[in-house]
Scaffold this motif. Structure first.
Motif, PDB file in Angstrom:
ATOM      1  N   ASP A 161      51.605  10.865 -24.068  1.00  0.00           N
ATOM      2  CA  ASP A 161      51.110  11.764 -25.116  1.00  0.00           C
ATOM      3  C   ASP A 161      49.586  11.781 -25.140  1.00  0.00           C
ATOM      4  N   THR A 162      48.970  10.620 -24.963  1.00  0.00           N
ATOM      5  CA  THR A 162      47.506  10.546 -24.941  1.00  0.00           C
ATOM      6  C   THR A 162      46.943  11.374 -23.795  1.00  0.00           C
ATOM      7  N   ALA A 163      47.549  11.278 -22.630  1.00  0.00           N
ATOM      8  CA  ALA A 163      47.072  12.037 -21.470  1.00  0.00           C
ATOM      9  C   ALA A 163      47.168  13.535 -21.712  1.00  0.00           C
ATOM     10  N   GLU A 164      48.245  13.962 -22.356  1.00  0.00           N
ATOM     11  CA  GLU A 164      48.411  15.384 -22.645  1.00  0.00           C
ATOM     12  C   GLU A 164      47.345  15.868 -23.625  1.00  0.00           C
ATOM     13  N   ASN A 165      47.031  15.056 -24.621  1.00  0.00           N
ATOM     14  CA  ASN A 165      45.981  15.421 -25.572  1.00  0.00           C
ATOM     15  C   ASN A 165      44.601  15.413 -24.903  1.00  0.00           C
ATOM     16  N   LEU A 166      44.358  14.432 -24.060  1.00  0.00           N
ATOM     17  CA  LEU A 166      43.067  14.357 -23.369  1.00  0.00           C
ATOM     18  C   LEU A 166      42.853  15.549 -22.446  1.00  0.00           C
ATOM     19  N   ALA A 167      43.932  16.093 -21.908  1.00  0.00           N
ATOM     20  CA  ALA A 167      43.807  17.254 -21.021  1.00  0.00           C
ATOM     21  C   ALA A 167      43.203  18.449 -21.754  1.00  0.00           C
ATOM     22  N   VAL A 168      43.458  18.542 -23.057  1.00  0.00           N
ATOM     23  CA  VAL A 168      42.844  19.611 -23.853  1.00  0.00           C
ATOM     24  C   VAL A 168      41.327  19.446 -23.865  1.00  0.00           C
ATOM     25  N   VAL A 169      40.878  18.221 -24.043  1.00  0.00           N
ATOM     26  CA  VAL A 169      39.444  17.945 -24.136  1.00  0.00           C
ATOM     27  C   VAL A 169      38.754  18.131 -22.785  1.00  0.00           C
ATOM     28  N   THR A 170      39.352  17.638 -21.730  1.00  0.00           N
ATOM     29  CA  THR A 170      38.725  17.812 -20.412  1.00  0.00           C
ATOM     30  C   THR A 170      38.679  19.285 -20.019  1.00  0.00           C
ATOM     31  N   ASN A 171      39.631  20.053 -20.503  1.00  0.00           N
ATOM     32  CA  ASN A 171      39.596  21.495 -20.262  1.00  0.00           C
ATOM     33  C   ASN A 171      38.382  22.130 -20.929  1.00  0.00           C
ATOM     34  N   TRP A 172      38.024  21.631 -22.120  1.00  0.00           N
ATOM     35  CA  TRP A 172      36.804  22.123 -22.772  1.00  0.00           C
ATOM     36  C   TRP A 172      35.583  21.844 -21.905  1.00  0.00           C
ATOM     37  N   ALA A 173      35.489  20.623 -21.427  1.00  0.00           N
ATOM     38  CA  ALA A 173      34.324  20.237 -20.623  1.00  0.00           C
ATOM     39  C   ALA A 173      34.220  21.088 -19.366  1.00  0.00           C
ATOM     40  N   THR A 174      35.350  21.440 -18.792  1.00  0.00           N
ATOM     41  CA  THR A 174      35.355  22.245 -17.569  1.00  0.00           C
ATOM     42  C   THR A 174      35.058  23.706 -17.854  1.00  0.00           C
ATOM     43  N   ARG A 175      35.664  24.237 -18.902  1.00  0.00           N
ATOM     44  CA  ARG A 175      35.494  25.668 -19.221  1.00  0.00           C
ATOM     45  C   ARG A 175      34.113  25.977 -19.786  1.00  0.00           C
ATOM     46  N   TYR A 176      33.484  25.018 -20.438  1.00  0.00           N
ATOM     47  CA  TYR A 176      32.211  25.268 -21.105  1.00  0.00           C
ATOM     48  C   TYR A 176      31.169  24.262 -20.607  1.00  0.00           C
ATOM     49  N   PRO A 177      30.754  24.382 -19.367  1.00  0.00           N
ATOM     50  CA  PRO A 177      29.859  23.380 -18.767  1.00  0.00           C
ATOM     51  C   PRO A 177      28.468  23.344 -19.390  1.00  0.00           C
ATOM     52  N   ASP A 178      28.067  24.408 -20.084  1.00  0.00           N
ATOM     53  CA  ASP A 178      26.737  24.446 -20.685  1.00  0.00           C
ATOM     54  C   ASP A 178      26.698  23.852 -22.093  1.00  0.00           C
ATOM     55  N   VAL A 179      27.838  23.430 -22.591  1.00  0.00           N
ATOM     56  CA  VAL A 179      27.924  22.847 -23.927  1.00  0.00           C
ATOM     57  C   VAL A 179      27.979  21.321 -23.807  1.00  0.00           C
ATOM     58  N   GLU A 180      27.188  20.634 -24.638  1.00  0.00           N
ATOM     59  CA  GLU A 180      27.222  19.180 -24.681  1.00  0.00           C
ATOM     60  C   GLU A 180      28.282  18.733 -25.679  1.00  0.00           C
ATOM     61  N   PHE A 181      29.179  17.866 -25.250  1.00  0.00           N
ATOM     62  CA  PHE A 181      30.250  17.371 -26.107  1.00  0.00           C
ATOM     63  C   PHE A 181      29.999  15.904 -26.447  1.00  0.00           C
ATOM     64  N   ASP A 182      29.781  15.643 -27.726  1.00  0.00           N
ATOM     65  CA  ASP A 182      29.690  14.273 -28.221  1.00  0.00           C
ATOM     66  C   ASP A 182      31.017  13.930 -28.870  1.00  0.00           C
ATOM     67  N   LEU A 183      31.814  13.130 -28.196  1.00  0.00           N
ATOM     68  CA  LEU A 183      33.125  12.740 -28.681  1.00  0.00           C
ATOM     69  C   LEU A 183      33.045  11.328 -29.249  1.00  0.00           C
ATOM     70  N   PHE A 184      33.722  11.091 -30.355  1.00  0.00           N
ATOM     71  CA  PHE A 184      33.670   9.749 -30.920  1.00  0.00           C
ATOM     72  C   PHE A 184      35.020   9.356 -31.500  1.00  0.00           C
ATOM     73  N   PHE A 185      35.378   8.089 -31.255  1.00  0.00           N
ATOM     74  CA  PHE A 185      36.563   7.533 -31.881  1.00  0.00           C
ATOM     75  C   PHE A 185      36.243   7.327 -33.356  1.00  0.00           C
ATOM     76  N   SER A 186      36.966   8.016 -34.216  1.00  0.00           N
ATOM     77  CA  SER A 186      36.682   7.975 -35.653  1.00  0.00           C
ATOM     78  C   SER A 186      36.733   6.554 -36.190  1.00  0.00           C
ATOM     79  N   PRO A 187      35.804   6.197 -37.071  1.00  0.00           N
ATOM     80  CA  PRO A 187      35.719   4.817 -37.571  1.00  0.00           C
ATOM     81  C   PRO A 187      36.729   4.499 -38.664  1.00  0.00           C
ATOM     82  N   TYR A 188      37.981   4.310 -38.284  1.00  0.00           N
ATOM     83  CA  TYR A 188      38.959   3.788 -39.227  1.00  0.00           C
ATOM     84  C   TYR A 188      38.500   2.413 -39.702  1.00  0.00           C
ATOM     85  N   SER A 189      38.922   2.032 -40.890  1.00  0.00           N
ATOM     86  CA  SER A 189      38.506   0.732 -41.409  1.00  0.00           C
ATOM     87  C   SER A 189      39.204  -0.408 -40.661  1.00  0.00           C
TER      88      SER A 189
END
Length: 360
Positions: free
Chosen positions: A217-245
């Motif tokens: 499931d994680t790999a399938e979700n990550l594929a959405v994000v890597t698709n963004w990076a590939t489709r929009y190479p001129d956009v900078e993506f700052d991704l962060f693991f949300s700070p749960y307590s």
């Protein structure tokens, strides 16, 4: 009834129906509750549904920096995002969003007003869950580029209801600014007592989850994000693991999911870090934030104050993960959370330190 009378009755009924539909469409178009055509200029907008209104917000608000995420990002202000990173900022929230829903928002964003930078909050709970669970609550017709779908917006009982709701709310001065729309920072208590009270501590699992259980499931979700990076190479993506307590780590430990979650986080690092336009940040491992339960109202959601700290750390790169450091970072953090003294939160001495006269 004669044929002539029947025809007159039928025509009258049809005309009445058309007039009613036309009136409904006119009300929706005039109020435009979902900002499909424009943001209101003569009245404060009324915010009531992120999934319905985010499409209109995207269509009618260009920004240099966009923050996209679940309810974890609801208490960030777009103006703060812009101030920290430079230029104009915009916050887009899809509560409990699935990656397919974030993808719809991203596609519309890039089609209408592509920003220079996107900040995306990667919640561990959402990153690791099955994409198949998506509810279908997203009104897809508001996000596509088919103008014929306007009819579904104008002739829709939901949007007619929302129009009437918006009109009444504006009469009650319930409108907000775009910067504060959907924020709920002032509706709850942010302190350790509330966080602990809202946290339902699970029983210790008899059997641990297999380490690879979340990877597909994680790999399938990550594929959405890597698709963004590939489709929009001129956009900078700052991704962060949300700070749960820190209570999140207690929960997964007691549920026997520690190995599975760390395997998923490692997969995310391996998958995302090779992309040149992706920067990954480990806010989930930041002790300045996650150990301070006064920033939280439950085991995951943090306050606007903590959100400003998150933005500062994103800008400075304080928690940046790289191909050189992520393995050591994950190993150190796993050792930390596995050996953490969670029981202290339920010890009377922990509560006593906050209720002595010197701390009142």
């Amino acid at each position: 009834m004669s044929d002539r009378a029947y025809k007159r009755w039928s025509c009258g009924l049809l005309l009445t129906l058309l007039l009613v539909l036309g009136a409904c469409a006119a009300v929706v178009y005039w109020v435009d509750p979902c900002f499909y055509y424009r943001m209101p200029k003569d009245r404060a907008p009324v915010f009531f549904s992120e999934r319905y209104q985010t499409a209109g917000i995207v269509r009618n608000n260009a920004a240099d920096v966009v923050l996209l995420g679940s309810s974890m990002t609801a208490n960030y202000r777009g103006s703060k995002v812009g101030a920290v990173f430079g230029g104009t900022g915009l916050r887009l929230t899809i509560p409990d969003g699935y990656y397919s829903e974030f993808d719809e928002v991203m596609t519309l964003l890039m089609r209408t007003h592509p920003p220079e930078r996107v900040l995306f909050a990667m919640d561990a709970n959402i990153l690791t869950r099955s994409p198949a669970g998506v509810t279908g609550a997203m009104p897809d017709y508001l996000y596509d580029d088919d103008s014929l779908n306007d009819a579904r917006y104008l002739l829709n009982k939901d949007t007619l209801y929302y129009s009437l709701y918006a009109l009444m709310s504006q009469r009650w001065n319930a409108g907000e600014t775009l910067d504060t729309g959907f924020m709920w920072d002032d509706t709850v208590w942010w302190n350790h007592m509330e966080a602990l009270d809202e946290y339902e501590r699970p029983e210790v699992a008899a059997v641990s989850m297999p380490a690879g259980a979340l990877l597909a499931d994680t790999a399938e979700n990550l594929a959405v994000v890597t698709n963004w990076a590939t489709r929009y190479p001129d956009v900078e993506f700052d991704l962060f693991f949300s700070p749960y307590s820190i209570l999140y780590w207690d929960k997964i430990d007691r549920m026997g999911e520690t190995d599975a979650v760390f395997a998923a986080l490692e997969l995310a690092c391996k998958t995302l870090l090779p992309y040149e336009n992706i920067t990954l940040h480990g806010l989930l491992f930041d002790r300045d934030i996650i150990e301070q339960l006064d920033y939280y109202c439950d085991y995951v959601h943090h306050s606007a104050e903590a959100g400003e700290l998150v933005l500062a750390k994103l800008s400075s790169g304080a928690d940046r993960l790289t191909e050189e450091n992520y393995r050591k970072t994950l190993a150190n953090w796993r050792d930390f959370v596995v050996n953490y003294d969670y029981e202290k939160f339920w010890d009377e001495h922990y509560w006593y330190q906050f209720h002595t006269p010197n701390n009142s």
